[in-house]
Each structure stands twice: as structure tokens, then as C-alpha cells.
Scaffold this active site. Structure first.
Site, PDB file in Angstrom:
ATOM      1  N   GLU A 216       0.826  -1.213   0.000  1.00  0.00           N
ATOM      2  CA  GLU A 216       0.000   0.000   0.000  1.00  0.00           C
ATOM      3  C   GLU A 216       0.857   1.259   0.000  1.00  0.00           C
ATOM      4  OE1 GLU A 216      -3.054   0.213  -0.557  1.00  0.00           O
ATOM      5  OE2 GLU A 216      -3.939  -1.736  -0.065  1.00  0.00           O
TER       6      GLU A 216
ATOM      7  N   GLU B  10     -12.296   1.441  -9.963  1.00  0.00           N
ATOM      8  CA  GLU B  10     -11.913   0.513 -11.034  1.00  0.00           C
ATOM      9  C   GLU B  10     -12.777   0.618 -12.291  1.00  0.00           C
ATOM     10  OE1 GLU B  10     -10.028  -0.680  -7.385  1.00  0.00           O
ATOM     11  OE2 GLU B  10     -12.178  -0.422  -7.809  1.00  0.00           O
TER      12      GLU B  10
ATOM     13  N   ARG C  57       0.775   4.058  -2.979  1.00  0.00           N
ATOM     14  CA  ARG C  57       0.189   5.334  -2.561  1.00  0.00           C
ATOM     15  C   ARG C  57       1.260   6.391  -2.260  1.00  0.00           C
ATOM     16  NH1 ARG C  57      -5.433   4.124   0.665  1.00  0.00           N
ATOM     17  NH2 ARG C  57      -5.691   1.935   0.125  1.00  0.00           N
TER      18      ARG C  57
ATOM     19  N   ASP D 252      -5.084  -8.582  -8.549  1.00  0.00           N
ATOM     20  CA  ASP D 252      -5.422  -7.676  -9.651  1.00  0.00           C
ATOM     21  C   ASP D 252      -4.234  -6.952 -10.270  1.00  0.00           C
ATOM     22  OD1 ASP D 252      -5.155  -6.313  -7.258  1.00  0.00           O
ATOM     23  OD2 ASP D 252      -7.088  -5.290  -7.348  1.00  0.00           O
TER      24      ASP D 252
ATOM     25  N   THR E  64      -0.957   1.648 -10.380  1.00  0.00           N
ATOM     26  CA  THR E  64      -2.268   1.104 -10.003  1.00  0.00           C
ATOM     27  C   THR E  64      -3.046   2.039  -9.084  1.00  0.00           C
ATOM     28  OG1 THR E  64      -3.367  -0.959  -9.346  1.00  0.00           O
ATOM     29  CG2 THR E  64      -1.552  -0.179  -7.944  1.00  0.00           C
TER      30      THR E  64
END
Length: 543
Positions: free
Chosen positions: A154, A446, A158, A284, A534
Site C-alpha cells: 500500500e 476501477e 500510494r 489484480d 495502479t
């Protein structure tokens, strides 16, 4: 003068003035009245990196006045969300908009602020961007609260992604220095016998936390950020760490070369074969980064080859069709039971956009057909609910396998106007055989991500219409006085009772950014110049 000559003169006059009007409209010929008309639309302050007048971009692009006003409406939504964060959570990880409070569940790295930097820049919110960037100078990315374990994945997408994305637009050396600070902290996760990173880091003790097993996104969704960091700093150690993890994930044995179980044993480097195979949770962005590593640097041809193999396997084993409605969807495969489950996660709705990007970059037109059908299914999952917002998980009543690009019974989304019409009976017919199972809406991006990419690839305005409909649902049901809140149930329209007191940083970094770019000229964050990580942070393609 004869009547015929008068008629010809009249038609010629109409043609001349009509031509002049069109030339003025598209900016070839300037007209003061037209300029005043456009000047009446509120101006966007342009970030310095863009180095162009937005009104010129507006006039000389496919963007019309309706799209421009929609773009401004989305910018106002960002201003509203950011205002709530400024007032009640500035410098903290997340705003809790209902209670006007905050949380630091990501380790007090001001993650909403860092994640939103490039969104503020792209939207021309220069005052807010400057204030946020000044605060970044004060953040110590080498520390975390006592007993807190930093989540490596994460914070890569981020924090590291957010700082790199802002630097790519701004070129402020401070941002790159802070990105390297984050990169050095996260590199601790790779200090393992296998070379695969751990899920968590004890930053204060400067050691990786043994996690036993690793989901494949944790090992396979760090490569864009670490490789970009190496390119910008000239220090190759980040690229080497990420590349080794990629190679280990690819080399580990599995039943199907193109499909990857969701978990791998971090110590042995072998896949946990009782785990589910999907393009949703835990998996994903692993598939996403196969293609995007090649897009970032087209000398990395092995990643192109891996993407082609995996996309073919996904279409063969995870894509199915609901017989009643003809809807194409992405399900789940149990490796241990050799069983298919007709459930589709909202997280999997990124995959149509990935297929569309692959079709664009690699010239795979059949993949574009599949992408359009899957994106329509994702959109219908929104349109079928009373709030117009999509559930976290939806289930299909049945399924059948067929070559999705060859099936003569396939539904052509170009011939499906009902989802745009708003007629409830038509939408319910389109959604036949599909029902929400986990009915939460977490402000996820998404579906909008796929609509943005499909619009950029095809130029089809229906994707803008679908995106706008989703935005209207967000405005009506998720907006609160101090920001935006997640919904507990997309089938309930009662306001306060149906809201969850959380506004995740990805709403600022992704959801609103994809919406804004959906209505922007295509030279703003062009797919030919940038690859988005992403978390939607723009990284310049290496040329």
C-alpha cells in the site's frame, strides 16, 4: 437576376458564413465574441508543468462545452473533498467526513495528502497543491508510530507512487528526495532469504516482518515505482530488488503458465495451490504490472510476453457469459477444487481497461472487443441499483464458457442504449441474472478507470456518458457536508443511515482523477506519454 441565380447566391452566402463560423468555433479563425463566450466559463488555473492555456486546449480539442462543464463539476467535487480534509484531517492519513475527524491507520504518513498531490496538480488547484507540497517537506518517512507495521504494498503504490507522480509533473527535487526516502524505507521488506518482499515492515527496528505467505500483488506491484525511482535517481538498487521479485514470481511452478494463484510462500518461493485464482483481490495489479512494465520501458519485452500469455489464460479460464442476459463477466477459479465461481468483484473491473490498453499498445483488436463487453457489465452493475453505484461483489445466476471474441451471441455494447437511457425496466432487463452480494460501495475507482482508458483508446463518447452517470450517483448519495463517504448498501437510498464514516485516499488519487481525465483533452496525461500506476499516479514512459 434570375430566381435560380438568387438561390445560388443565397446558398453560397450560407456556405461561406457557415464555414467561417466553424473555423471560429475550432479556433482556426479568432472571434472576439466567441472568445468572450468561452471566457465566461470559469477558468482553471493551469499547473506550470502543462505550459499551455486550457482555453486553447478546450477550443482545439474534441472537448466540447458540455464536457468542459462536467470537468469543472468534477473539479468542484475535488475541492469539496479537499476542503473537508483541510479543515478536519490535514496532515493525517484519512478524513472521516461524517464525524469531522480523522484516522492514522496507514502509519501517520499523511497518506491522503501524498496520494492526492498529482490530482491537485492536474486539476490546476495550485494553492491547495502548494500547501500540500510544503507539508510533504515536514513528513519523516523513515519513522512510524510505535508498534505499527508499515504495509509495503500500500505504501509503494500510494506514498512512493504519489511522490513520483507529483515529481514527474513538477520536477521539484524535494519530491524526488522524499520519494527516495520512502523507497529506502520500503526496500527493507526485500531483506529476506528468498528475495521476495515481506508484507509488513517494522520501520523503527529497520527490519522486515516475517509474514509466512505473500499475496502476489505484494510481490508483483512494486516494479513500476521502484524502476522509475532507479531511473530518476540513477541508483539501480531499487530496480534490481523489484526485478528479482518479478522473476521469482514468474519462475515459481504452477498448473497453468498464464494463471497465478493468489498467494505464494515467501520462504520457499512456491505458490500456495489451494488459493483462489482471479483478477480481483490479492491478484489484480499483479496482472496489470505485467503489461505496464513493458509500457514503461518497451525494452522489457519479457513482460510483454508474460502479459500476452496471462491475458489469453484469463480469457480462457476466468471469462464466462451469463446465459440469460448474455453479459460477459470475470469469475473466480479454485485451483484445489478445479471449480469456477460466477462471482465478479468490483476490483476486477480494472481488467477491461487493461485489455483495452493492451489492445492499443500491442495491436490486439480482439482484446478490445472483450474489454468493451466486460466494461459494459461493470457499468450495468452500477446502473441496476437505485443509487446508480456499484456493489463490491456481484453474482451471476449461471455461466457458460465460449471464446468471448468469437461468440456470435455476444452482446455488442454499441447496440445497447438502455443503460444510458435511465429507463429502469430496460436496465433491469440488461442486468438479468446479476445481483449484488456484497452491497457496499467504497468509493472505488476501477470501473471509472476502465471507462477512462476505453474512451482514450476508442474515442466513443458513451464511456463519458456512463462515467457521468456514475459521478451523479456519487454526488447524490455519497456527498456529505465535509467530503464523501462510502455507502453500506447501494440498494438503499436513505442518506445518513446508509453511510460509512470513511473517505479512502484512493477516492482523491484515482476516482476523481479518472473522472476528470475522462472529460479532459486527450493530451492531458496522454497514454502515449505516461503510464499510470495502479493508484493512478502518472509516470513518464521511458524513451
Amino acid at each position: 437576376m434570375s430566381r435560380l441565380s438568387i438561390r445560388r447566391l443565397f446558398l453560397l452566402t450560407v456556405a461561406v458564413f457557415g464555414g467561417i463560423y466553424m473555423l471560429k468555433l475550432y479556433g482556426v479563425v479568432k472571434d472576439e465574441r466567441l472568445d468572450r463566450l468561452i471566457d465566461n466559463i470559469p477558468r482553471v488555473e493551469v499547473p506550470a508543468w502543462l505550459n499551455k492555456n486550457p482555453i486553447d486546449s478546450f477550443r482545439n480539442s474534441e472537448l466540447n462545452s458540455v464536457n468542459y462543464k462536467r470537468q469543472l463539476a468534477i473539479r468542484e467535487a475535488m475541492k469539496h473533498a479537499w476542503s473537508g480534509y483541510q479543515q478536519h484531517a490535514f496532515g493525517k492519513d484519512e478524513l472521516q467526513p461524517i464525524t469531522k475527524s480523522y484516522n492514522d491507520r496507514w502509519g501517520n504518513w499523511s497518506i491522503s495528502l501524498v496520494d492526492a498531490l498529482d490530482t491537485l496538480s492536474i486539476m490546476g488547484m495550485q494553492d491547495e497543491y502548494t500547501e500540500a507540497k510544503d507539508y510533504v517537506r515536514t513528513i519523516d518517512f523513515t519513522k512510524s508510530p510505535e508498534d505499527f507495521q508499515v504495509p509495503m504494498f500500500e505504501m509503494t503504490i500510494r506514498a512512493l507512487g504519489g511522490l513520483l507522480g507529483a515529481y514527474e509533473l513538477d520536477n521539484d527535487p524535494m519530491l524526488l528526495q522524499k520519494a527516495q526516502e520512502v523507497g529506502d524505507s520500503l526496500a527493507i521488506a526485500f531483506d529476506t532469504p528468498s528475495g521476495l518482499p515481506t508484507s509488513l515492515i517494522d520501520l523503527n527496528a529497520r527490519k522486515a516482518v516475517d509474514s509466512g505467505r505473500l499475496c502476489i500483488v505484494e510481490g508483483g506491484t512494486v516494479q513500476l515505482e521502484f524502476k522509475k525511482l532507479s531511473q530518476l535517481t540513477g541508483d539501480d538498487k531499487y530496480r534490481k530488488l523489484a526485478e528479482k521479485a518479478s522473476d521469482l514470481l514468474e519462475a515459481a511452478s504452477r498448473k497453468n503458465k498464464g494463471l497465478y494463484p493468489s498467494f505464494i510462500d515467501a520462504e520457499t518461493g512456491q505458490y500456495v495451490n489451494d488459493s483462489v485464482i482471479s483478477v480481483g483481490a490479492y491478484s489484480d495489479s499483479f496482472y496489470e504490472y505485467q503489461l505496464k512494465q513493458y509500457v514503461l520501458d518497451n525494452k522489457e519485452t519479457k513482460f510483454k510476453d508474460q502479459y500476452i500469455v496471462s491475458s489469453m489464460a484469463v480469457k480462457e479460464h476466468l471469462v464466462a457469459r451469463e446465459p440469460k442476459s448474455g453479459r460477459l463477466f470475470l469469475g473466480l477459479w479454485s485451483e484445489s477444487d478445479s471449480a469456477f465461481t460466477p462471482d465478479m468483484e468490483h476490483l476486477a473491473c480494472f481488467y477491461p481497461g487493461l485489455l483495452a490498453l493492451g489492445a492499443y499498445v500491442l495491436d490486439r483488436p480482439r482484446d478490445l472487443l472483450v474489454a468493451e463487453e466486460l466494461a459494459y457489465t461493470c457499468y450495468i452493475s452500477y446502473a441496476m441499483t437505485p443509487t446508480g453505484l456499484g456493489p463490491e461483489l456481484f453474482r451471476f445466476s449461471g455461466y457458460e464458457f465460449a471464446d468471448p471474441a468469437e461468440d456470435s451471441n455476444s452482446v455488442d455494447p454499441k447496440k445497447q442504449p438502455s443503460a444510458m437511457s435511465g429507463q429502469r425496466e430496460n436496465i433491469e432487463k440488461e442486468a438479468g441474472g446479476m445481483v449484488g452480494v456484497d452491497s457496499r460501495y467504497l468509493l472505488r475507482p476501477e470501473t471509472l478507470e476502465s471507462l477512462f482508458i476505453l474512451y482514450r483508446v476508442t474515442g466513443d463518447p458513451k464511456y463519458q456518458e456512463w462515467g457521468w452517470n456514475i459521478f451523479l450517483g456519487i454526488e447524490k448519495y455519497a456527498k456529505v457536508d465535509n467530503g464523501y463517504a462510502a455507502l453500506k448498501n447501494v440498494y438503499e437510498t436513505e442518506a445518513l443511515e446508509n453511510l460509512d464514516d470513511v473517505m479512502e485516499s484512493f477516492f482523491l488519487a484515482e476516482t476523481l482523477k479518472y473522472l476528470y481525465l475522462l472529460f479532459s483533452p486527450t493530451d492531458l496525461i496522454s497514454l502515449d506519454e505516461y503510464v499510470l500506476n495502479t493508484e493512478a499516479h502518472p509516470l513518464k514512459i521511458i524513451k
